[in-house]
Design a protein around this motif. Structure first.
Motif, PDB file in Angstrom:
ATOM      1  N   VAL A  80      32.786  13.388 -80.023  1.00 18.66           N
ATOM      2  CA  VAL A  80      31.535  13.991 -79.580  1.00 18.66           C
ATOM      3  C   VAL A  80      31.387  13.686 -78.102  1.00 18.66           C
ATOM      4  O   VAL A  80      31.522  12.527 -77.679  1.00 18.66           O
ATOM      5  N   TYR A  81      31.111  14.722 -77.326  1.00 21.54           N
ATOM      6  CA  TYR A  81      31.079  14.590 -75.872  1.00 21.54           C
ATOM      7  C   TYR A  81      29.662  14.815 -75.369  1.00 21.54           C
ATOM      8  O   TYR A  81      28.965  15.734 -75.806  1.00 21.54           O
ATOM      9  N   THR A  82      29.253  13.970 -74.430  1.00 16.01           N
ATOM     10  CA  THR A  82      27.908  14.047 -73.849  1.00 16.01           C
ATOM     11  C   THR A  82      28.007  14.608 -72.438  1.00 16.01           C
ATOM     12  O   THR A  82      28.637  13.998 -71.565  1.00 16.01           O
ATOM     13  N   TYR A  83      27.394  15.768 -72.240  1.00 17.89           N
ATOM     14  CA  TYR A  83      27.402  16.428 -70.936  1.00 17.89           C
ATOM     15  C   TYR A  83      26.058  16.219 -70.252  1.00 17.89           C
ATOM     16  O   TYR A  83      25.001  16.372 -70.875  1.00 17.89           O
ATOM     17  N   GLU A  84      26.110  15.910 -68.961  1.00 21.79           N
ATOM     18  CA  GLU A  84      24.894  15.798 -68.162  1.00 21.79           C
ATOM     19  C   GLU A  84      24.685  17.111 -67.415  1.00 21.79           C
ATOM     20  O   GLU A  84      25.598  17.633 -66.781  1.00 21.79           O
ATOM     21  N   ILE A  85      23.473  17.663 -67.501  1.00 22.60           N
ATOM     22  CA  ILE A  85      23.117  18.912 -66.845  1.00 22.60           C
ATOM     23  C   ILE A  85      22.046  18.616 -65.795  1.00 22.60           C
ATOM     24  O   ILE A  85      21.018  17.999 -66.118  1.00 22.60           O
ATOM     25  N   ILE A  86      22.269  19.053 -64.565  1.00 24.14           N
ATOM     26  CA  ILE A  86      21.320  18.829 -63.475  1.00 24.14           C
ATOM     27  C   ILE A  86      20.997  20.175 -62.826  1.00 24.14           C
ATOM     28  O   ILE A  86      21.903  20.937 -62.475  1.00 24.14           O
ATOM     29  N   ILE A  87      19.716  20.459 -62.675  1.00 27.77           N
ATOM     30  CA  ILE A  87      19.260  21.628 -61.910  1.00 27.77           C
ATOM     31  C   ILE A  87      18.458  21.095 -60.735  1.00 27.77           C
ATOM     32  O   ILE A  87      17.380  20.503 -60.918  1.00 27.77           O
ATOM     33  N   ASP A  88      18.983  21.276 -59.530  1.00 28.60           N
ATOM     34  CA  ASP A  88      18.289  20.771 -58.353  1.00 28.60           C
ATOM     35  C   ASP A  88      17.703  21.925 -57.538  1.00 28.60           C
ATOM     36  O   ASP A  88      17.866  23.095 -57.875  1.00 28.60           O
ATOM     37  N   SER A  89      16.997  21.563 -56.488  1.00 27.92           N
ATOM     38  CA  SER A  89      16.330  22.544 -55.609  1.00 27.92           C
ATOM     39  C   SER A  89      15.400  23.454 -56.403  1.00 27.92           C
ATOM     40  O   SER A  89      15.397  24.685 -56.253  1.00 27.92           O
ATOM     41  N   VAL A  90      14.603  22.853 -57.294  1.00 21.53           N
ATOM     42  CA  VAL A  90      13.636  23.612 -58.089  1.00 21.53           C
ATOM     43  C   VAL A  90      12.324  23.697 -57.316  1.00 21.53           C
ATOM     44  O   VAL A  90      11.749  22.673 -56.934  1.00 21.53           O
TER      45      VAL A  90
END
Length: 321
Positions: free
Chosen positions: A172-182
């Motif tokens: 099981v793999y854990t992915y980090e998601i980042i949305i910047d400049s919001v």
């Protein structure tokens, strides 16, 4: 008359006892104890030294498909000793301290780990939906941390003692998601996210994810005035980089306006997939999206609420169709 009743009750009690004993032997699959062998099961954690599951399951499959599979559970992560009937087997092992993970299949090659469908998530009396083109993909719960292993050659001889080592790997793999400049991040009242095109399941016999696709929903939260961040656990993405991966955000603004944003993260997903840190399943490189513009918040709103207080959506029990 009383003597006859007593005799009849004795016969019934004996029959019940015999039936119960037979059930126990059948469950244990040791139909002929004289043909049993002793087996030492060892789970090898060299590839994931930080893993610390509370219990383990060992399943042995006979070469002949008509024979039942033999299941043994062990406390802790190391394994233990058990008895099994003589013969040739293939085996798998995995940790049991999971809530969302289910299994199916009756043979070594077809035994599969998966997660169930989630309960539909309704917002303002309608079902929240993902991006176009993903309708055929089921939306499923995120898996718990899972480690599996396999051994494809075990021969047991009656009256003898054998040992088997099952090398464990993270699946099981854990992915980090980042949305910047919001822009105007404080105008968010509710946020829910989903990642599509990911493997719906995995096979412990090979450690390979399935080629069936699914959507995994997850929560995100604001980490400062201009960025949103979250993590999602999956079985990895489908083999051979075959499918598109879309990240969809459903956002409800403070005035109840609903907005949906879809980002194609296929290239990033294929670049970072399975690059994990020290056997924990956490992907080393985050998936980053730059730029998200939201409308300005309504005038006259109460801004005493801190940025961490807005509803980021506890959606592990939710589904997006």
């Amino acid at each position: 008359m009383m003597k006859s009743c007593y005799s009849l009750m004795s016969v019934v009690a004996y029959a019940l006892c015999f039936t119960a004993c037979q059930k126990e032997l059948c469950y244990d699959h040791n139909h002929d104890l004289a043909q049993s062998a002793t087996l030492n099961v060892v789970f090898d954690w060299a590839g994931s030294p930080q893993a610390n599951p509370t219990s383990m399951r060992f399943i042995a499959f006979r070469e002949t498909p008509e024979e039942p599979m033999t299941v043994r559970d062990f406390n802790g992560r190391n394994g233990g000793q058990t008895t099994m009937g003589e013969g040739e087997y293939k085996a798998i092992g995995f940790n049991l301290n999971t809530t969302n993970i289910l299994s199916r299949g009756s043979t070594w090659a077809t035994y599969e780990m998966y997660t169930p469908l989630a309960t539909p998530l309704m917002v303002r009396s309608r079902t929240v939906r993902f991006a176009e083109g993903t309708e055929e993909q089921p939306t499923v719960l995120q898996p718990d941390m899972l480690w599996t292993g396999a051994n494809n050659a075990i021969t047991l001889v009656a009256g003898e003692e054998e040992s088997i080592t099952v090398p464990m790997q993270v699946d099981v793999y854990t992915y980090e998601i980042i949305i910047d400049s919001v822009e105007n991040i404080r105008n968010i009242s509710y946020l829910i996210a989903g990642l599509s095109g990911m493997s719906e399941s995995m096979f412990p016999s090979t450690g390979i994810p399935s080629d069936t696709r699914a959507i995994f929903p997850f929560s995100m939260e604001a980490v400062d005035n201009t960025a949103i961040q979250g993590t999602v656990r999956t079985f990895g993405h489908c083999p051979d980089d075959m499918y598109q991966h879309l990240l969809t955000l459903y956002i409800q603004l403070l005035d109840n306006t609903e907005m949906t944003f879809t980002f194609d993260v296929t290239e990033q997903m294929h670049d970072v997939d399975h690059v994990i840190i020290d056997g924990t399943g956490r992907v080393e490189k985050p998936i980053v999206i730059s730029g998200l513009t939201l409308p300005e918040p309504p005038t006259g709103m109460d801004w005493n609420t801190t940025i961490g207080d807005w509803n980021s959506g506890g959606i592990y029990e939710g589904i997006i169709n």
